[in-house]
Design an enzyme around this catalytic site. Sequence first.
Site, short mmCIF file in Angstrom:
data_model
loop_
_atom_site.label_atom_id
_atom_site.label_comp_id
_atom_site.label_asym_id
_atom_site.label_seq_id
_atom_site.Cartn_x
_atom_site.Cartn_y
_atom_site.Cartn_z
N TYR A 49 0.82 -1.22 0.00
CA TYR A 49 0.00 0.00 0.00
C TYR A 49 0.86 1.27 0.00
CZ TYR A 49 -4.43 -2.50 0.56
OH TYR A 49 -5.54 -3.28 0.36
N ASN A 112 -13.58 -3.79 2.95
CA ASN A 112 -14.13 -4.02 1.60
C ASN A 112 -13.66 -5.33 0.98
OD1 ASN A 112 -11.58 -3.27 0.90
ND2 ASN A 112 -12.17 -1.47 -0.29
N HIS A 115 -8.79 -7.12 -2.45
CA HIS A 115 -7.94 -6.23 -3.24
C HIS A 115 -7.77 -6.79 -4.64
CE1 HIS A 115 -4.53 -3.83 -4.57
NE2 HIS A 115 -4.04 -4.97 -5.03
N GLU A 126 2.77 -6.15 -7.92
CA GLU A 126 2.16 -6.86 -6.79
C GLU A 126 2.37 -8.37 -6.87
OE1 GLU A 126 -1.21 -3.36 -6.17
OE2 GLU A 126 -1.86 -5.33 -6.86
P1 IDP Z 1 -9.12 -0.17 -4.32
O1 IDP Z 1 -8.85 -1.22 -3.26
O2 IDP Z 1 -10.57 -0.20 -4.76
O3 IDP Z 1 -8.14 -0.22 -5.47
P2 IDP Z 1 -7.71 2.21 -3.35
O4 IDP Z 1 -8.17 3.62 -3.58
O5 IDP Z 1 -6.48 1.73 -4.04
O6 IDP Z 1 -8.97 1.26 -3.62
O7 IDP Z 1 -7.51 2.09 -1.78
C1 IDP Z 1 -6.86 0.96 -1.23
C2 IDP Z 1 -7.60 0.51 0.00
O8 IDP Z 1 -7.49 1.52 1.00
C3 IDP Z 1 -9.11 0.32 -0.19
O9 IDP Z 1 -9.44 -0.94 -0.73
C4 IDP Z 1 -9.62 0.48 1.23
O10 IDP Z 1 -9.43 -0.72 1.97
C5 IDP Z 1 -8.67 1.54 1.78
N1 IDP Z 1 -9.27 2.87 1.67
C6 IDP Z 1 -9.37 3.64 0.57
N2 IDP Z 1 -9.98 4.81 0.84
C7 IDP Z 1 -10.27 4.75 2.16
C8 IDP Z 1 -10.90 5.68 3.05
O11 IDP Z 1 -11.33 6.78 2.69
N3 IDP Z 1 -11.01 5.26 4.36
C9 IDP Z 1 -10.56 4.05 4.80
N4 IDP Z 1 -9.95 3.18 3.99
C10 IDP Z 1 -9.82 3.52 2.70
#
Ligand code: IDP
Length: 149
Positions: A49, A112, A115, A126
Site C-alpha cells: 500500500y 471491503n 484487493h 504486486e
Molecule cells: P481499491 O482497493 O478499490 O483499489 P484504493 O483507492 O487503491 O482502492 O484504496 C486501497 C484501499 O485503502 C481500499 O481498498 C480500502 O481498503 C482503503 N481505503 C481507501 N480509501 C479509504 C478511506 O477513505 N477510508 C478508509 N480506507 C480507505
Amino acid sequence: MERTFLAIKPDGVQRALVGEIIRRLETKGFTLVGLKLVNVSRELAEQHYGVHKERPFFPSLVDFITSGPVVAMVWEGDGVIASARKIIGATNPLNAEPGTIRGDFGINVGRNLIHGSDAPETATYEIGLWFKDEELVSWQPTITPWLHE
Ligand code: IDP
C-alpha cells in the site's frame, strides 16, 4: 496471457467468503495460477500500500491488513485485470453495484473484503511482491475450447 494479483482481506477470510469469492472468478472463466494463505507482515503491507503512505487512513489500513490471514492469489486470462476490478466493485461497498463482491457483501470502505490490481504495471509489481516465480503454476485448463472461440 494477462495476470492480476487479488487478495481476500482479513474480513473476507473471517466472514467465510473465500469459497464464494474464488467461485466467482472461476465460473467467470479465469484461471487460478497462484494461491496461498498469508499472515501479512507490516513490511509487506507497507510495500503493497506504499502509494497510500501519506493518506490519513494508511496506519489503520496497515493494521487491518496485518490483523489476520489473507488469501493471496494470482489469476490469469484475457482482460483479467479490468474484469476482476468489475467483479470486485467500487472501493466503497456502499457505492458498489449489487452483483459485485463488495456490493453484495460489504458496507464499509475499511472492510471491503478484497484487493485487486488496478493496472498492468501494478499487477506486475504486486505479483512480484507477494509471490516467488516458483509459486506460480502455468497450466492449461481443459475447458479452454469452451471458453474461447
Ligand atoms: P481499491 O482497493 O478499490 O483499489 P484504493 O483507492 O487503491 O482502492 O484504496 C486501497 C484501499 O485503502 C481500499 O481498498 C480500502 O481498503 C482503503 N481505503 C481507501 N480509501 C479509504 C478511506 O477513505 N477510508 C478508509 N480506507 C480507505
